[in-house]
Write a protein that holds these residues in place. Structure first.
Motif, PDB file in Angstrom:
ATOM      1  N   GLU A   1     -56.338 -66.746 -50.288  1.00 20.26           N
ATOM      2  CA  GLU A   1     -55.935 -66.359 -51.773  1.00 20.26           C
ATOM      3  C   GLU A   1     -55.381 -66.983 -53.005  1.00 20.26           C
ATOM      4  O   GLU A   1     -55.449 -67.254 -53.727  1.00 20.26           O
ATOM      5  CB  GLU A   1     -54.612 -65.504 -51.327  1.00 20.26           C
ATOM      6  CG  GLU A   1     -55.105 -64.517 -49.942  1.00 20.26           C
ATOM      7  CD  GLU A   1     -54.102 -63.988 -49.349  1.00 20.26           C
ATOM      8  OE1 GLU A   1     -52.607 -64.582 -49.752  1.00 20.26           O
ATOM      9  OE2 GLU A   1     -54.228 -62.232 -49.547  1.00 20.26           O
ATOM     10  N   GLY A   2     -54.828 -68.723 -51.538  1.00 23.11           N
ATOM     11  CA  GLY A   2     -54.805 -69.704 -53.284  1.00 23.11           C
ATOM     12  C   GLY A   2     -54.240 -70.726 -52.353  1.00 23.11           C
ATOM     13  O   GLY A   2     -54.326 -70.749 -50.860  1.00 23.11           O
ATOM     14  N   ILE A   3     -53.550 -71.510 -53.412  1.00 21.55           N
ATOM     15  CA  ILE A   3     -53.713 -72.966 -52.774  1.00 21.55           C
ATOM     16  C   ILE A   3     -52.555 -72.991 -50.872  1.00 21.55           C
ATOM     17  O   ILE A   3     -51.582 -72.595 -51.513  1.00 21.55           O
ATOM     18  CB  ILE A   3     -53.744 -73.991 -53.122  1.00 21.55           C
ATOM     19  CG1 ILE A   3     -54.387 -74.304 -54.609  1.00 21.55           C
ATOM     20  CG2 ILE A   3     -52.525 -75.145 -52.624  1.00 21.55           C
ATOM     21  CD1 ILE A   3     -53.595 -75.169 -55.286  1.00 21.55           C
ATOM     22  N   GLY A   4     -53.099 -73.234 -50.010  1.00 19.51           N
ATOM     23  CA  GLY A   4     -51.733 -72.944 -48.190  1.00 19.51           C
ATOM     24  C   GLY A   4     -51.980 -71.512 -48.578  1.00 19.51           C
ATOM     25  O   GLY A   4     -51.104 -71.064 -47.462  1.00 19.51           O
ATOM     26  N   GLN A   5     -52.612 -70.307 -48.853  1.00 23.39           N
ATOM     27  CA  GLN A   5     -52.417 -68.759 -48.162  1.00 23.39           C
ATOM     28  C   GLN A   5     -53.448 -68.261 -48.121  1.00 23.39           C
ATOM     29  O   GLN A   5     -53.900 -68.150 -49.545  1.00 23.39           O
ATOM     30  CB  GLN A   5     -51.425 -67.859 -49.832  1.00 23.39           C
ATOM     31  CG  GLN A   5     -50.559 -69.104 -49.713  1.00 23.39           C
ATOM     32  CD  GLN A   5     -49.369 -67.598 -50.720  1.00 23.39           C
ATOM     33  OE1 GLN A   5     -49.881 -66.997 -51.542  1.00 23.39           O
ATOM     34  NE2 GLN A   5     -47.819 -68.098 -51.326  1.00 23.39           N
ATOM     35  N   GLY A   6     -53.731 -68.015 -47.481  1.00 21.89           N
ATOM     36  CA  GLY A   6     -55.231 -67.559 -46.663  1.00 21.89           C
ATOM     37  C   GLY A   6     -55.163 -67.281 -44.723  1.00 21.89           C
ATOM     38  O   GLY A   6     -53.333 -66.751 -44.573  1.00 21.89           O
TER      39      GLY A   6
ATOM     40  N   SER B   1     -55.983 -57.596 -47.917  1.00 21.06           N
ATOM     41  CA  SER B   1     -55.430 -58.441 -47.922  1.00 21.06           C
ATOM     42  C   SER B   1     -56.523 -59.734 -46.940  1.00 21.06           C
ATOM     43  O   SER B   1     -57.243 -59.148 -46.984  1.00 21.06           O
ATOM     44  CB  SER B   1     -54.543 -58.622 -46.712  1.00 21.06           C
ATOM     45  OG  SER B   1     -54.770 -58.027 -45.107  1.00 21.06           O
ATOM     46  N   ALA B   2     -55.662 -61.210 -47.195  1.00 20.60           N
ATOM     47  CA  ALA B   2     -56.683 -62.287 -47.023  1.00 20.60           C
ATOM     48  C   ALA B   2     -56.781 -61.992 -44.970  1.00 20.60           C
ATOM     49  O   ALA B   2     -58.499 -61.836 -44.989  1.00 20.60           O
ATOM     50  CB  ALA B   2     -55.836 -63.593 -46.528  1.00 20.60           C
ATOM     51  N   GLU B   3     -56.268 -60.993 -44.702  1.00 22.77           N
ATOM     52  CA  GLU B   3     -56.291 -61.183 -43.306  1.00 22.77           C
ATOM     53  C   GLU B   3     -57.092 -60.483 -43.097  1.00 22.77           C
ATOM     54  O   GLU B   3     -58.399 -60.446 -41.574  1.00 22.77           O
ATOM     55  CB  GLU B   3     -55.418 -61.097 -42.380  1.00 22.77           C
ATOM     56  CG  GLU B   3     -54.137 -61.584 -41.896  1.00 22.77           C
ATOM     57  CD  GLU B   3     -53.245 -61.763 -43.221  1.00 22.77           C
ATOM     58  OE1 GLU B   3     -52.504 -63.060 -43.355  1.00 22.77           O
ATOM     59  OE2 GLU B   3     -53.951 -61.102 -44.792  1.00 22.77           O
TER      60      GLU B   3
END
Length: 98
Positions: free
Chosen positions: A77-82, A44-46
Motif C-alpha cells: 500500500e506504501g513504503i513499509g505497509q502491505g 485491504s492489502a490482505e
C-alpha cells in the motif's frame, strides 16, 4: 475498486450508468465505467493479496502448470505497509476464486 461483499456498504446500481454507495451517513455516486467490483469483504492489502494469489493459482492450474505447488504474492500500500500471502495449490484445486 469496490469490495462487493463489504457488509457495511449498500450498493445500488442505477440505470446501467452509475452506482450509488452508502456507508453510514455518507453517500457516493460514481460512474459505473470507473468502478471495478471485487468479490472480497474489503480492499485491504490482505484481502487483495488473497484474491490475487488464488486467482493466479487458478490460472496456472487451468493452463496445465501442474508442477507449481505454491504461489506467493505481496501487495504494498506504501513504503513499509502491505501484506503478503502464500497459497499452496492442492492437487484437486477447482480454479474458483476464494
Amino acid at each position: 475498486m469496490i469490495a462487493e461483499n463489504d457488509p457495511r456498504l449498500r450498493i445500488v446500481k442505477k440505470d446501467g450508468v452509475s452506482i450509488e454507495i452508502a456507508e453510514s451517513k455518507k453517500r457516493y455516486v460514481l460512474p459505473l465505467e470507473d468502478v471495478v467490483f471485487l468479490p472480497v469483504n474489503s480492499v485491504s492489502a490482505e484481502d487483495l493479496c488473497k484474491l490475487f494469489t488464488s486467482g493466479i493459482a487458478g490460472e496456472l492450474k487451468s493452463m496445465g502448470a501442474d508442477n507449481i505447488r505454491k504461489v506467493h504474492v505481496r501487495v504494498d500500500e506504501g513504503i513499509g505497509q502491505g501484506a503478503g500471502c502464500e497459497f499452496e495449490i492442492p492437487a484437486n484445486f477447482d480454479n474458483k476464486i476464494r
